[in-house]
Design a protein around this motif. Structure first.
Motif, PDB file in Angstrom:
ATOM      1  N   LYS A  13     141.259  52.846  -4.575  1.00 15.06           N
ATOM      2  CA  LYS A  13     141.653  52.647  -5.970  1.00 15.06           C
ATOM      3  C   LYS A  13     141.875  53.978  -6.696  1.00 15.06           C
ATOM      4  O   LYS A  13     142.653  54.057  -7.632  1.00 15.06           O
ATOM      5  N   TRP A  14     141.161  55.014  -6.279  1.00 13.42           N
ATOM      6  CA  TRP A  14     141.218  56.302  -6.962  1.00 13.42           C
ATOM      7  C   TRP A  14     142.222  57.290  -6.371  1.00 13.42           C
ATOM      8  O   TRP A  14     142.587  58.262  -7.024  1.00 13.42           O
ATOM      9  N   LYS A  15     142.658  57.103  -5.133  1.00 13.73           N
ATOM     10  CA  LYS A  15     143.335  58.200  -4.432  1.00 13.73           C
ATOM     11  C   LYS A  15     144.597  58.708  -5.116  1.00 13.73           C
ATOM     12  O   LYS A  15     144.802  59.922  -5.184  1.00 13.73           O
ATOM     13  N   TYR A  16     145.456  57.861  -5.646  1.00 11.33           N
ATOM     14  CA  TYR A  16     146.670  58.359  -6.292  1.00 11.33           C
ATOM     15  C   TYR A  16     146.365  58.942  -7.673  1.00 11.33           C
ATOM     16  O   TYR A  16     147.043  59.863  -8.118  1.00 11.33           O
ATOM     17  N   TYR A  17     145.354  58.432  -8.328  1.00  7.55           N
ATOM     18  CA  TYR A  17     144.891  59.023  -9.585  1.00  7.55           C
ATOM     19  C   TYR A  17     144.461  60.463  -9.328  1.00  7.55           C
ATOM     20  O   TYR A  17     144.857  61.379 -10.050  1.00  7.55           O
ATOM     21  N   VAL A  18     143.657  60.652  -8.293  1.00  8.86           N
ATOM     22  CA  VAL A  18     143.175  61.987  -7.943  1.00  8.86           C
ATOM     23  C   VAL A  18     144.347  62.871  -7.518  1.00  8.86           C
ATOM     24  O   VAL A  18     144.471  64.019  -7.967  1.00  8.86           O
ATOM     25  N   MET A  19     145.211  62.368  -6.664  1.00  7.88           N
ATOM     26  CA  MET A  19     146.351  63.141  -6.182  1.00  7.88           C
ATOM     27  C   MET A  19     147.224  63.625  -7.340  1.00  7.88           C
ATOM     28  O   MET A  19     147.753  64.742  -7.308  1.00  7.88           O
ATOM     29  N   ALA A  20     147.354  62.814  -8.370  1.00  4.52           N
ATOM     30  CA  ALA A  20     148.188  63.168  -9.515  1.00  4.52           C
ATOM     31  C   ALA A  20     147.566  64.248 -10.395  1.00  4.52           C
ATOM     32  O   ALA A  20     148.234  64.788 -11.272  1.00  4.52           O
ATOM     33  N   ARG A  21     146.331  64.588 -10.152  1.00  2.00           N
ATOM     34  CA  ARG A  21     145.649  65.574 -10.979  1.00  2.00           C
ATOM     35  C   ARG A  21     145.247  66.840 -10.232  1.00  2.00           C
ATOM     36  O   ARG A  21     145.222  67.914 -10.808  1.00  2.00           O
ATOM     37  N   SER A  22     144.932  66.690  -8.930  1.00  2.00           N
ATOM     38  CA  SER A  22     144.487  67.864  -8.175  1.00  2.00           C
ATOM     39  C   SER A  22     144.655  67.635  -6.686  1.00  2.00           C
ATOM     40  O   SER A  22     143.942  66.813  -6.101  1.00  2.00           O
ATOM     41  N   GLN A  23     145.552  68.382  -6.081  1.00  2.00           N
ATOM     42  CA  GLN A  23     145.736  68.287  -4.634  1.00  2.00           C
ATOM     43  C   GLN A  23     144.465  68.724  -3.908  1.00  2.00           C
ATOM     44  O   GLN A  23     144.089  68.124  -2.903  1.00  2.00           O
ATOM     45  N   ALA A  24     143.798  69.743  -4.416  1.00  2.00           N
ATOM     46  CA  ALA A  24     142.569  70.227  -3.772  1.00  2.00           C
ATOM     47  C   ALA A  24     141.483  69.148  -3.786  1.00  2.00           C
ATOM     48  O   ALA A  24     140.797  68.938  -2.777  1.00  2.00           O
ATOM     49  N   SER A  25     141.321  68.469  -4.899  1.00  2.00           N
ATOM     50  CA  SER A  25     140.325  67.398  -4.981  1.00  2.00           C
ATOM     51  C   SER A  25     140.695  66.234  -4.076  1.00  2.00           C
ATOM     52  O   SER A  25     139.835  65.630  -3.441  1.00  2.00           O
ATOM     53  N   TYR A  26     141.982  65.935  -4.016  1.00  2.00           N
ATOM     54  CA  TYR A  26     142.444  64.867  -3.133  1.00  2.00           C
ATOM     55  C   TYR A  26     142.104  65.193  -1.681  1.00  2.00           C
ATOM     56  O   TYR A  26     141.555  64.356  -0.954  1.00  2.00           O
ATOM     57  N   VAL A  27     142.393  66.403  -1.245  1.00  2.00           N
ATOM     58  CA  VAL A  27     142.105  66.813   0.136  1.00  2.00           C
ATOM     59  C   VAL A  27     140.604  66.783   0.394  1.00  2.00           C
ATOM     60  O   VAL A  27     140.150  66.289   1.437  1.00  2.00           O
ATOM     61  N   ASP A  28     139.826  67.270  -0.561  1.00  2.00           N
ATOM     62  CA  ASP A  28     138.367  67.270  -0.419  1.00  2.00           C
ATOM     63  C   ASP A  28     137.834  65.849  -0.244  1.00  2.00           C
ATOM     64  O   ASP A  28     137.029  65.585   0.653  1.00  2.00           O
ATOM     65  N   LEU A  29     138.294  64.935  -1.079  1.00  2.00           N
ATOM     66  CA  LEU A  29     137.800  63.555  -0.995  1.00  2.00           C
ATOM     67  C   LEU A  29     138.322  62.844   0.251  1.00  2.00           C
ATOM     68  O   LEU A  29     137.593  62.060   0.860  1.00  2.00           O
ATOM     69  N   ARG A  30     139.535  63.126   0.630  1.00  2.00           N
ATOM     70  CA  ARG A  30     140.059  62.530   1.859  1.00  2.00           C
ATOM     71  C   ARG A  30     139.200  62.965   3.054  1.00  2.00           C
ATOM     72  O   ARG A  30     138.858  62.156   3.910  1.00  2.00           O
ATOM     73  N   GLN A  31     138.828  64.232   3.077  1.00  2.00           N
ATOM     74  CA  GLN A  31     137.949  64.749   4.142  1.00  2.00           C
ATOM     75  C   GLN A  31     136.578  64.070   4.095  1.00  2.00           C
ATOM     76  O   GLN A  31     135.988  63.779   5.122  1.00  2.00           O
ATOM     77  N   LEU A  32     136.105  63.820   2.899  1.00  2.00           N
ATOM     78  CA  LEU A  32     134.807  63.166   2.728  1.00  2.00           C
ATOM     79  C   LEU A  32     134.778  61.806   3.423  1.00  2.00           C
ATOM     80  O   LEU A  32     133.755  61.393   3.967  1.00  2.00           O
ATOM     81  N   PHE A  33     135.919  61.138   3.425  1.00  2.00           N
ATOM     82  CA  PHE A  33     136.007  59.807   4.019  1.00  2.00           C
ATOM     83  C   PHE A  33     136.405  59.822   5.485  1.00  2.00           C
ATOM     84  O   PHE A  33     136.491  58.767   6.110  1.00  2.00           O
ATOM     85  N   SER A  34     136.649  60.998   6.047  1.00  2.00           N
ATOM     86  CA  SER A  34     136.987  61.035   7.470  1.00  2.00           C
ATOM     87  C   SER A  34     135.738  60.722   8.289  1.00  2.00           C
ATOM     88  O   SER A  34     134.613  61.003   7.876  1.00  2.00           O
ATOM     89  N   GLY A  35     135.924  60.098   9.426  1.00  2.00           N
ATOM     90  CA  GLY A  35     134.779  59.657  10.209  1.00  2.00           C
ATOM     91  C   GLY A  35     134.248  58.355   9.650  1.00  2.00           C
ATOM     92  O   GLY A  35     134.727  57.833   8.655  1.00  2.00           O
ATOM     93  N   ASN A  36     133.263  57.840  10.260  1.00  2.00           N
ATOM     94  CA  ASN A  36     132.696  56.561   9.820  1.00  2.00           C
ATOM     95  C   ASN A  36     131.269  56.706   9.326  1.00  2.00           C
ATOM     96  O   ASN A  36     130.472  55.781   9.425  1.00  2.00           O
TER      97      ASN A  36
END
Length: 123
Positions: A13-36
């Motif tokens: 729900k948040w990913k495009y909101y985040v992407m629209a404001r900060s690429q660095a934050s988007y990458v950080d959060l995407r990494q946070l969700f990598s793995g299980n």
């Protein structure tokens, strides 16, 4: 929320909101969700990042990038006129002028793109 599947749904729900404001934050959060793996620490970091992103100033480059990603959900459905309008609006965006976001919302409603409509992207 300390369950992986719940957290993943919230991130969706948040990913495009985040992407629209900060690429660095988007990458950080995407990494946070990598793995299980998910933990209270990851959950706390997620919440902190979302809170920080909400306070960020407008970044036209980040918005344009996110808008183009969202555009991908309906680019094959739209008319030539809708495509031309989107391209014109996204190119005309400034820090204070943004007619592209409401236009994307209009298209998402017209073409019933539930994934985008159910997200926080338009908030």
């Amino acid at each position: 929320m300390c369950e992986l599947k719940v957290a993943q749904k919230e991130w969706a729900k948040w990913k495009y909101y985040v992407m629209a404001r900060s690429q660095a934050s988007y990458v950080d959060l995407r990494q946070l969700f990598s793995g299980n793996q998910w933990s209270q620490e990851k959950e706390a970091h997620f919440k902190q990042q979302i809170a920080a992103v909400k306070k960020l100033p407008v970044n036209v480059k980040a918005r344009r990038n996110a808008y183009e990603h969202v555009w991908g959900y309906f680019k094959k459905m739209v008319t030539h006129q809708e495509r031309a309008t989107f391209l014109r609006l996204v190119q005309a965006m400034t820090e204070t002028q943004d007619e592209a976001l409401p236009y994307l919302k209009q298209l998402a409603e017209k073409y019933q793109i539930a994934y985008i409509l159910d997200s926080y992207f338009f908030d």
